[in-house]
Design a protein around this motif. Structure first.
Motif, PDB file in Angstrom:
ATOM      1  N   GLN A  75       0.834  -1.189   0.000  1.00 21.22           N
ATOM      2  CA  GLN A  75       0.000   0.000   0.000  1.00 21.22           C
ATOM      3  C   GLN A  75       0.876   1.248   0.000  1.00 21.22           C
ATOM      4  N   ASP A  76       0.278   2.366  -0.408  1.00 20.33           N
ATOM      5  CA  ASP A  76       0.929   3.682  -0.403  1.00 20.33           C
ATOM      6  C   ASP A  76       2.089   3.795  -1.382  1.00 20.33           C
ATOM      7  N   VAL A  77       2.116   2.929  -2.404  1.00 19.49           N
ATOM      8  CA  VAL A  77       3.115   3.007  -3.471  1.00 19.49           C
ATOM      9  C   VAL A  77       2.357   3.029  -4.797  1.00 19.49           C
ATOM     10  N   LEU A  78       2.740   3.945  -5.692  1.00 20.54           N
ATOM     11  CA  LEU A  78       2.042   4.100  -6.968  1.00 20.54           C
ATOM     12  C   LEU A  78       2.531   3.093  -8.003  1.00 20.54           C
ATOM     13  N   SER A  79       1.592   2.605  -8.819  1.00 16.45           N
ATOM     14  CA  SER A  79       1.934   1.737  -9.951  1.00 16.45           C
ATOM     15  C   SER A  79       2.380   2.618 -11.110  1.00 16.45           C
ATOM     16  N   ALA A  80       3.583   3.143 -11.006  1.00 16.70           N
ATOM     17  CA  ALA A  80       4.104   4.077 -12.004  1.00 16.70           C
ATOM     18  C   ALA A  80       5.621   3.967 -12.023  1.00 16.70           C
ATOM     19  N   THR A  81       6.231   4.606 -13.026  1.00 17.98           N
ATOM     20  CA  THR A  81       7.691   4.596 -13.116  1.00 17.98           C
ATOM     21  C   THR A  81       8.308   5.814 -12.449  1.00 17.98           C
ATOM     22  N   LYS A 110      -3.360   2.996  -5.324  1.00 23.47           N
ATOM     23  CA  LYS A 110      -2.341   3.286  -4.323  1.00 23.47           C
ATOM     24  C   LYS A 110      -2.545   2.477  -3.046  1.00 23.47           C
ATOM     25  N   ASP A 111      -3.796   2.289  -2.647  1.00 19.50           N
ATOM     26  CA  ASP A 111      -4.069   1.571  -1.393  1.00 19.50           C
ATOM     27  C   ASP A 111      -4.318   0.075  -1.600  1.00 19.50           C
ATOM     28  N   THR A 112      -4.080  -0.428  -2.811  1.00 19.17           N
ATOM     29  CA  THR A 112      -4.271  -1.853  -3.099  1.00 19.17           C
ATOM     30  C   THR A 112      -2.934  -2.574  -3.092  1.00 19.17           C
ATOM     31  N   GLU A 113      -2.933  -3.774  -2.516  1.00 16.96           N
ATOM     32  CA  GLU A 113      -1.738  -4.601  -2.463  1.00 16.96           C
ATOM     33  C   GLU A 113      -1.811  -5.705  -3.513  1.00 16.96           C
ATOM     34  N   GLY A 114      -0.701  -6.440  -3.617  1.00 15.81           N
ATOM     35  CA  GLY A 114      -0.742  -7.683  -4.378  1.00 15.81           C
ATOM     36  C   GLY A 114       0.041  -7.721  -5.656  1.00 15.81           C
ATOM     37  N   LEU A 209      -8.060  -4.469  -0.320  1.00 13.62           N
ATOM     38  CA  LEU A 209      -8.058  -5.148  -1.616  1.00 13.62           C
ATOM     39  C   LEU A 209      -6.645  -5.623  -1.956  1.00 13.62           C
ATOM     40  N   LYS A 210      -6.579  -6.861  -2.427  1.00 14.21           N
ATOM     41  CA  LYS A 210      -5.290  -7.461  -2.789  1.00 14.21           C
ATOM     42  C   LYS A 210      -5.468  -8.305  -4.040  1.00 14.21           C
ATOM     43  N   ARG A 211      -4.617  -8.070  -5.049  1.00 13.06           N
ATOM     44  CA  ARG A 211      -4.701  -8.887  -6.263  1.00 13.06           C
ATOM     45  C   ARG A 211      -3.895 -10.164  -6.068  1.00 13.06           C
TER      46      ARG A 211
END
Length: 249
Positions: A75-81, A110-114, A209-211
């Motif tokens: 969590q708290d990490v963006l799916s971006a470069t 941002k708040d989703t893990e997995g 939420l977690k994928r």
């Protein structure tokens, strides 16, 4: 890369994370680079990456064009470069991977893990993300509200989101039905905040939420949030197969 394609020596070593072009020139000048058993004297030497034997400071260099990383996104990490203010998934990687310019395949909130796949294989990423492919994605969620068989049936038909879009049918599995329910949900598209919006459509709220999986790729339970590993050859082969298949949905 085809077997008969050539690359400049300095470009190849830079791609493999062995330094900047300037640093690699210094290595070559210091007689630290061998190609096919002979000292390399020219940074611009054209070589066959798939055939030529390369050593740097006595260590054999195995050329790779692509990398594939499985990340358990915290969590708290963006799916971006990159981002001006927030931490991004690339920041979690060892610097040796940065020269490959990996990027996340799709995104998690941002708040989703997995599970998040990172690669520099743009063709594979495009195929896995193509709406036409309907690649399945499975999530685990904690839901505020009593999830019922009525919700299972509604998700199986497809639900109408707040913007009027009707989702493809999804498979909702109830793990625990309670004031705070536990579920698994498999969907076949990737609309913005889709899982959260699907539950909002039936009057409930996702609080965690977690994928768990994407296509044939399943999150390694040994990876803690923030940890990652390279995919196995078998996992890469499964992904290559998945990109050519269409769902029967």
């Amino acid at each position: 890369m085809a077997e008969n394609e050539k690359l400049r020596l300095d470009r190849l070593l830079n791609h493999m994370g062995l330094g900047t072009r300037k640093e690699i020139k210094k290595l070559i000048k210091a007689k630290q680079v061998m190609v096919n058993g002979e000292l390399a004297m020219d940074p611009g030497l054209h070589i066959f990456p798939q055939r030529d034997h390369i050593e740097v400071q006595g260590e054999v260099i195995e050329y790779r064009e692509y990398i594939y990383l499985m990340l358990n996104k915290p969590q708290d990490v963006l799916s971006a470069t990159e981002d001006a203010s927030d931490k991004v998934v690339i920041d979690l990687l060892d610097p040796t991977y940065h020269s490959f310019n990996p990027f996340p395949v799709g995104r998690l909130d941002k708040d989703t893990e997995g599970l998040l796949l990172l690669t520099n294989n743009g063709k594979l990423a495009h195929q896995l993300l193509s709406p036409k492919k309907h690649v399945p994605k499975t999530y685990y969620a904690l839901v505020q509200g009593l999830v019922t068989e009525e919700d299972v049936a509604a998700f199986a038909r497809g639900v109408e989101l707040d913007d009027g879009y009707r989702t493809l049918p999804g498979q909702l599995k109830i793990i625990r039905s309670a004031p705070q329910s536990e579920i698994e949900l498999t969907i076949y598209e990737g609309k913005y905040h889709q899982v959260k919006r699907m539950f909002e459509a039936v009057g409930k709220r996702v609080i965690y939420l977690k994928r768990l999986s994407m296509g044939p790729l399943v999150l390694d339970n040994n990876l803690k949030p923030g940890e990652y590993r390279e995919l196995t050859d078998e996992e890469i082969a499964l992904l290559q197969e998945a990109k050519t298949r269409h769902s029967v949905q």
